[in-house]
Every structure is written in structure tokens, then in C-alpha cells.
Design a protein around this motif. Structure first.
Motif, mmCIF file in Angstrom:
data_model
loop_
_atom_site.group_PDB
_atom_site.id
_atom_site.type_symbol
_atom_site.label_atom_id
_atom_site.label_comp_id
_atom_site.label_asym_id
_atom_site.label_seq_id
_atom_site.Cartn_x
_atom_site.Cartn_y
_atom_site.Cartn_z
ATOM 1 N N ALA A 166 40.835 55.207 -34.246
ATOM 2 C CA ALA A 166 41.368 54.489 -33.090
ATOM 3 C C ALA A 166 41.052 53.003 -33.170
ATOM 4 N N ALA A 167 39.820 52.678 -33.580
ATOM 5 C CA ALA A 167 39.432 51.274 -33.672
ATOM 6 C C ALA A 167 40.246 50.550 -34.743
ATOM 7 N N ARG A 168 40.447 51.195 -35.879
ATOM 8 C CA ARG A 168 41.135 50.545 -36.999
ATOM 9 C C ARG A 168 42.637 50.411 -36.777
ATOM 10 N N THR A 169 43.244 51.423 -36.159
ATOM 11 C CA THR A 169 44.698 51.441 -36.038
ATOM 12 C C THR A 169 45.197 51.022 -34.668
ATOM 13 N N GLY A 170 44.334 51.079 -33.653
ATOM 14 C CA GLY A 170 44.762 50.791 -32.296
ATOM 15 C C GLY A 170 45.502 51.945 -31.653
ATOM 16 N N GLN A 171 45.573 53.088 -32.350
ATOM 17 C CA GLN A 171 46.280 54.260 -31.848
ATOM 18 C C GLN A 171 45.300 55.263 -31.251
ATOM 19 N N ALA A 172 45.735 55.954 -30.220
ATOM 20 C CA ALA A 172 44.895 56.969 -29.598
ATOM 21 C C ALA A 172 44.804 58.200 -30.501
#
Length: 209
Positions: free
Chosen positions: A53-59
Motif C-alpha cells: 500500500a505504501a509503495r503503490t498507493g493502492q489499498a
């Protein structure tokens, strides 16, 4: 932020904020021991829902860690630690820093649609706060750097004036003398200039070029 999430989420959950710098874990901010341990095993493995989540910004939602095939090492540990579900949300990227929020539940499917909407709404608010903080910090750092640069320039100009007046140097010679002294003494140019302002002389280790 993590504490606020646990207060509005149903069930006995723990939360954690994970900070990555240049893609690597740099800081963990958990609300409890279980959240800390679950984040730590992801950091050791280099993968997991929090890091994703941190790296991609995706949930990244884990409905049941006993049947989810992603990140096997993490899933095994999560089951052992009694965390069968989780919800991880990216909070944005700031230069080389990435931030993610994870909520860890005990039971499978701990996060209802309403719970997810609440968590994501708080995450968006937190992301805006982080962005504001990042911009403000950047502006403060820029102002501080400019202030130091101006102070350094003032000290160097003052020291050059002293060398020109007391040692009959030309402006070019005064700058060369300072630069040569800094090189010989392995000191910063500002430190050499400050020495000249205080004593009226170049450091003894250096000779006039």
C-alpha cells in the motif's frame, strides 16, 4: 492518526503507520504489539500488505489470511498471531518517502463496506495533513538554507575586506587566499572566513598563494 482509526473501527483492531524511504522501511508507528510484530515481519520479508500500500498507493485488503495466497510468509505469521484480516491504505508519496496505514483485525472479514469507507475517508484526511506538513517543512528548510547562505556570504565578504585592507590583496587574491586556506586546512570556506574575521589572519597551516 493510527489511534483515531482504532477508535472508529469496529471490533478489537490495531493500526500502524509505515514509512518507507527510497522504497525501504524507515519507521513504524503502531498502536499495539501485534501491529508492530505484523509490520516487522513484512519489513524482514520485504513484502506484505503494508509495504504494498505504501509503495503503490493502492489499498490492499486481506479478507481471510488463512486462504489468501499473496505474501505467503506474512499470511502464515498473521494467522499465528491471530490477525485473520487487515486493510492497508497508501497515504501518498513525498519526495523519496512513501507512507501507508494498516488496520489489523482479529476475525476474518472484519472490515465491512461502511468500515472501509470510514477508514479510507480518514486516510484521505491524513494524506492531506501529511502533504501540508511536507510542503511546510520544505518551505521552512528552504528559508533556513537561504538564511545560512546569506550569513555565509556576509562572513566571506567581511573576511575578504579584511585581507584586502590589512594585507594589500586584490579582491581576486583575497578569494584565492581563502580558498587555498580552506583546502590546506581541510575546513569549510566559511570556517576559514570566520577565523579571518576573528583574528585578522589566515589559518597558520595555509600560506598565501
Amino acid at each position: 492518526m493510527a489511534e483515531s482509526i482504532t477508535q472508529v473501527s469496529p471490533g478489537n483492531v490495531e493500526a500502524s503507520v509505515c514509512v518507507l524511504v527510497a522504497g525501504k522501511p524507515s519507521g513504524l508507528f503502531p498502536t499495539g504489539q501485534r501491529a508492530l510484530e505484523l509490520d516487522e515481519v513484512q519489513c524482514q520479508a520485504g513484502c506484505g500488505p503494508s509495504l504494498h500500500a505504501a509503495r503503490t498507493g493502492q489499498a490492499a485488503e486481506i479478507v481471510d489470511a488463512r486462504t489468501d495466497a499473496r505474501w505467503p510468509r506474512y499470511m502464515t505469521y498473521a494467522v499465528e498471531r491471530g490477525s485473520l484480516s487487515s486493510l492497508s491504505i497508501g497515504l501518498g508519496s513525498y519526495d523519496i518517502m512513501d507512507v501507508g496505514l494498516s488496520i489489523y483485525g482479529r476475525e476474518p472479514a472484519a472490515f465491512t463496506s461502511e468500515g472501509q469507507r470510514t477508514a479510507k475517508s480518514l486516510a484521505r484526511f491524513a494524506a492531506r495533513a501529511l502533504a501540508h506538513m511536507h510542503v511546510r517543512q520544505g518551505a521552512e528548510e528552504l528559508a533556513d538554507n537561504l538564511r545560512r547562505a546569506l550569513e555565509t556570504r556576509a562572513v566571506i565578504d567581511h573576511s575578504r575586506s579584511i585581507l584586502i585592507e590589512r594585507h594589500t590583496m586584490t579582491p581576486e587574491q583575497s578569494f584565492r587566499a581563502l580558498a587555498y586556506a580552506a583546502m590546506r586546512s581541510k575546513c569549510d570556506l566559511r570556517d576559514v572566513a570566520d577565523h579571518v574575521v576573528r583574528t585578522g589572519e589566515l589559518p597558520r597551516v595555509a600560506h598565501r598563494p
